[in-house]
Design a protein around this motif. Structure first.
Motif, PDB file in Angstrom:
ATOM      1  N   THR A 221      29.635  33.946  19.153  1.00 55.22           N
ATOM      2  CA  THR A 221      29.926  35.144  18.631  1.00 55.22           C
ATOM      3  C   THR A 221      31.373  36.745  18.861  1.00 55.22           C
ATOM      4  O   THR A 221      31.680  36.196  18.075  1.00 55.22           O
ATOM      5  CB  THR A 221      28.885  36.245  18.020  1.00 55.22           C
ATOM      6  OG1 THR A 221      27.614  35.303  16.949  1.00 55.22           O
ATOM      7  CG2 THR A 221      29.627  37.679  16.959  1.00 55.22           C
ATOM      8  N   LEU A 222      30.796  35.719  19.452  1.00 56.17           N
ATOM      9  CA  LEU A 222      31.917  36.565  20.955  1.00 56.17           C
ATOM     10  C   LEU A 222      33.728  35.293  20.960  1.00 56.17           C
ATOM     11  O   LEU A 222      34.353  36.389  20.759  1.00 56.17           O
ATOM     12  CB  LEU A 222      31.606  36.664  21.915  1.00 56.17           C
ATOM     13  CG  LEU A 222      31.090  37.773  22.687  1.00 56.17           C
ATOM     14  CD1 LEU A 222      30.429  37.621  23.787  1.00 56.17           C
ATOM     15  CD2 LEU A 222      31.335  39.324  22.442  1.00 56.17           C
ATOM     16  N   ALA A 223      33.258  34.442  21.018  1.00 56.41           N
ATOM     17  CA  ALA A 223      34.217  33.406  20.830  1.00 56.41           C
ATOM     18  C   ALA A 223      34.938  33.051  19.457  1.00 56.41           C
ATOM     19  O   ALA A 223      36.321  33.235  19.813  1.00 56.41           O
ATOM     20  CB  ALA A 223      34.040  32.060  21.664  1.00 56.41           C
ATOM     21  N   LEU A 224      34.676  33.496  18.803  1.00 48.84           N
ATOM     22  CA  LEU A 224      34.689  33.429  17.124  1.00 48.84           C
ATOM     23  C   LEU A 224      36.491  34.741  17.143  1.00 48.84           C
ATOM     24  O   LEU A 224      37.649  33.807  16.677  1.00 48.84           O
ATOM     25  CB  LEU A 224      34.131  34.133  15.937  1.00 48.84           C
ATOM     26  CG  LEU A 224      34.669  33.777  14.860  1.00 48.84           C
ATOM     27  CD1 LEU A 224      34.898  32.459  13.970  1.00 48.84           C
ATOM     28  CD2 LEU A 224      33.303  34.347  13.436  1.00 48.84           C
ATOM     29  N   PRO A 225      36.241  35.527  17.575  1.00 47.20           N
ATOM     30  CA  PRO A 225      37.398  36.241  16.898  1.00 47.20           C
ATOM     31  C   PRO A 225      38.395  35.836  18.215  1.00 47.20           C
ATOM     32  O   PRO A 225      39.402  36.027  17.461  1.00 47.20           O
ATOM     33  CB  PRO A 225      37.401  38.191  17.208  1.00 47.20           C
ATOM     34  CG  PRO A 225      35.970  37.512  17.588  1.00 47.20           C
ATOM     35  CD  PRO A 225      35.129  36.377  17.637  1.00 47.20           C
ATOM     36  N   VAL A 226      37.972  35.740  18.838  1.00 46.90           N
ATOM     37  CA  VAL A 226      39.089  35.138  20.173  1.00 46.90           C
ATOM     38  C   VAL A 226      40.254  33.862  20.312  1.00 46.90           C
ATOM     39  O   VAL A 226      41.193  34.194  19.873  1.00 46.90           O
ATOM     40  CB  VAL A 226      38.742  34.793  21.911  1.00 46.90           C
ATOM     41  CG1 VAL A 226      39.323  34.673  22.930  1.00 46.90           C
ATOM     42  CG2 VAL A 226      37.598  36.718  22.093  1.00 46.90           C
ATOM     43  N   VAL A 227      40.047  33.320  19.502  1.00 48.97           N
ATOM     44  CA  VAL A 227      40.090  31.613  19.340  1.00 48.97           C
ATOM     45  C   VAL A 227      41.065  31.755  18.285  1.00 48.97           C
ATOM     46  O   VAL A 227      42.252  31.851  17.764  1.00 48.97           O
ATOM     47  CB  VAL A 227      38.792  29.876  19.310  1.00 48.97           C
ATOM     48  CG1 VAL A 227      39.505  29.308  18.249  1.00 48.97           C
ATOM     49  CG2 VAL A 227      38.030  30.157  20.174  1.00 48.97           C
ATOM     50  N   LEU A 228      40.736  32.640  17.070  1.00 49.55           N
ATOM     51  CA  LEU A 228      41.677  32.628  15.754  1.00 49.55           C
ATOM     52  C   LEU A 228      42.559  33.185  15.673  1.00 49.55           C
ATOM     53  O   LEU A 228      43.545  33.239  15.504  1.00 49.55           O
ATOM     54  CB  LEU A 228      40.932  33.405  14.557  1.00 49.55           C
ATOM     55  CG  LEU A 228      39.339  32.342  13.906  1.00 49.55           C
ATOM     56  CD1 LEU A 228      38.624  32.646  13.116  1.00 49.55           C
ATOM     57  CD2 LEU A 228      40.305  30.885  13.431  1.00 49.55           C
ATOM     58  N   PHE A 229      42.047  34.990  17.005  1.00 51.65           N
ATOM     59  CA  PHE A 229      43.415  35.176  17.570  1.00 51.65           C
ATOM     60  C   PHE A 229      44.240  34.759  17.957  1.00 51.65           C
ATOM     61  O   PHE A 229      45.620  34.809  17.263  1.00 51.65           O
ATOM     62  CB  PHE A 229      42.965  36.620  18.010  1.00 51.65           C
ATOM     63  CG  PHE A 229      44.448  38.000  18.137  1.00 51.65           C
ATOM     64  CD1 PHE A 229      44.388  38.833  17.251  1.00 51.65           C
ATOM     65  CD2 PHE A 229      44.391  37.812  19.755  1.00 51.65           C
ATOM     66  CE1 PHE A 229      45.389  39.584  17.347  1.00 51.65           C
ATOM     67  CE2 PHE A 229      45.468  39.138  19.791  1.00 51.65           C
ATOM     68  CZ  PHE A 229      45.992  39.734  19.076  1.00 51.65           C
ATOM     69  N   PHE A 230      44.396  34.134  19.270  1.00 51.59           N
ATOM     70  CA  PHE A 230      45.104  33.507  20.052  1.00 51.59           C
ATOM     71  C   PHE A 230      45.375  32.386  19.295  1.00 51.59           C
ATOM     72  O   PHE A 230      46.998  32.368  19.672  1.00 51.59           O
ATOM     73  CB  PHE A 230      45.052  33.437  21.979  1.00 51.59           C
ATOM     74  CG  PHE A 230      44.230  34.668  22.593  1.00 51.59           C
ATOM     75  CD1 PHE A 230      45.650  35.410  22.762  1.00 51.59           C
ATOM     76  CD2 PHE A 230      43.298  35.820  22.611  1.00 51.59           C
ATOM     77  CE1 PHE A 230      45.763  36.330  23.235  1.00 51.59           C
ATOM     78  CE2 PHE A 230      43.217  36.106  23.007  1.00 51.59           C
ATOM     79  CZ  PHE A 230      44.260  37.477  23.964  1.00 51.59           C
ATOM     80  N   GLY A 231      44.390  31.620  18.594  1.00 52.91           N
ATOM     81  CA  GLY A 231      44.493  30.296  18.475  1.00 52.91           C
ATOM     82  C   GLY A 231      45.707  31.017  16.547  1.00 52.91           C
ATOM     83  O   GLY A 231      46.467  29.475  16.287  1.00 52.91           O
ATOM     84  N   GLY A 232      45.475  31.392  16.063  1.00 55.55           N
ATOM     85  CA  GLY A 232      46.411  31.867  14.676  1.00 55.55           C
ATOM     86  C   GLY A 232      47.814  32.756  15.388  1.00 55.55           C
ATOM     87  O   GLY A 232      48.854  32.447  14.710  1.00 55.55           O
TER      88      GLY A 232
END
Length: 184
Positions: free
Chosen positions: A11-22
């Motif tokens: 749940t914590l990884a989801l926004p981090v990955v999408l923010f930096f990956g996106g």
């Protein structure tokens, strides 16, 4: 204990990955990654300037980018109109999941308000930059009022995003404590 902890970490990884990956994907697809920030203060992208900026700062930044960089920035700004929905949606999912695991300890509006303000401020910032950069590409001057509005939106976006991120971390730590005690 393992499954609840794994759920929390994902749940914590989801926004981090999408923010930096996106963000990285947008930089690459727009060509904006060909104009990276340097040690020169004028190379700091406008959307990262917490203290705001004025007309001269904007003109200096866009001049630093040059003609090709300005076109890449324009493409980046067009993609950045969708990006708030990506990172905002991911952050919202993470906040709502963590909040619900804690049995909804406060009103949902406390989760939604900083996130909604972030997305709206990001759109205002992006739309104004896009419109003003198009003026520059047509050899027209930038407009002080709109640059001031974009500067305020940038500051609001950064502060509200930070508040939403801190809220997620606090909720996650709260849930982690519950997991450690065996009650989560």
């Amino acid at each position: 204990m393992t499954f609840p902890l794994l759920k929390l970490l994902l749940t914590l990884a989801l926004p981090v990955v999408l923010f930096f990956g996106g963000g990285a994907l947008m930089l690459h697809l727009s060509g904006r990654d060909q104009f990276p920030q340097t040690s020169a203060p004028e190379s700091l992208p406008l959307h990262f300037r917490l203290g705001g900026y004025d007309r001269a700062d904007v003109e200096t930044y866009w001049a630093w980018l040059g003609a090709e960089g300005q076109l890449a920035e324009l493409r980046f700004l067009e993609a950045d109109l969708v990006f708030p929905l990506v990172y905002g949606g991911a952050l919202l999912v993470s906040l709502l999941l963590t909040w619900s695991w804690l049995a909804r300890p406060f009103r949902r509006a406390w989760l939604l308000a900083p996130l909604a303000a972030t997305v709206v401020a990001d759109w205002v910032e992006n739309l104004v930059h896009w419109q003003q950069l198009r003026r520059v590409l047509r050899q027209e001057p930038v407009q002080d009022f709109w640059i001031h509005l974009a500067s305020l939106a940038t500051t609001a976006k950064i502060l509200c995003f930070s508040l939403a991120a801190v809220l997620l971390v606090v909720l996650a730590l709260w849930q982690l404590g519950r997991i450690a005690r065996g009650t989560g």
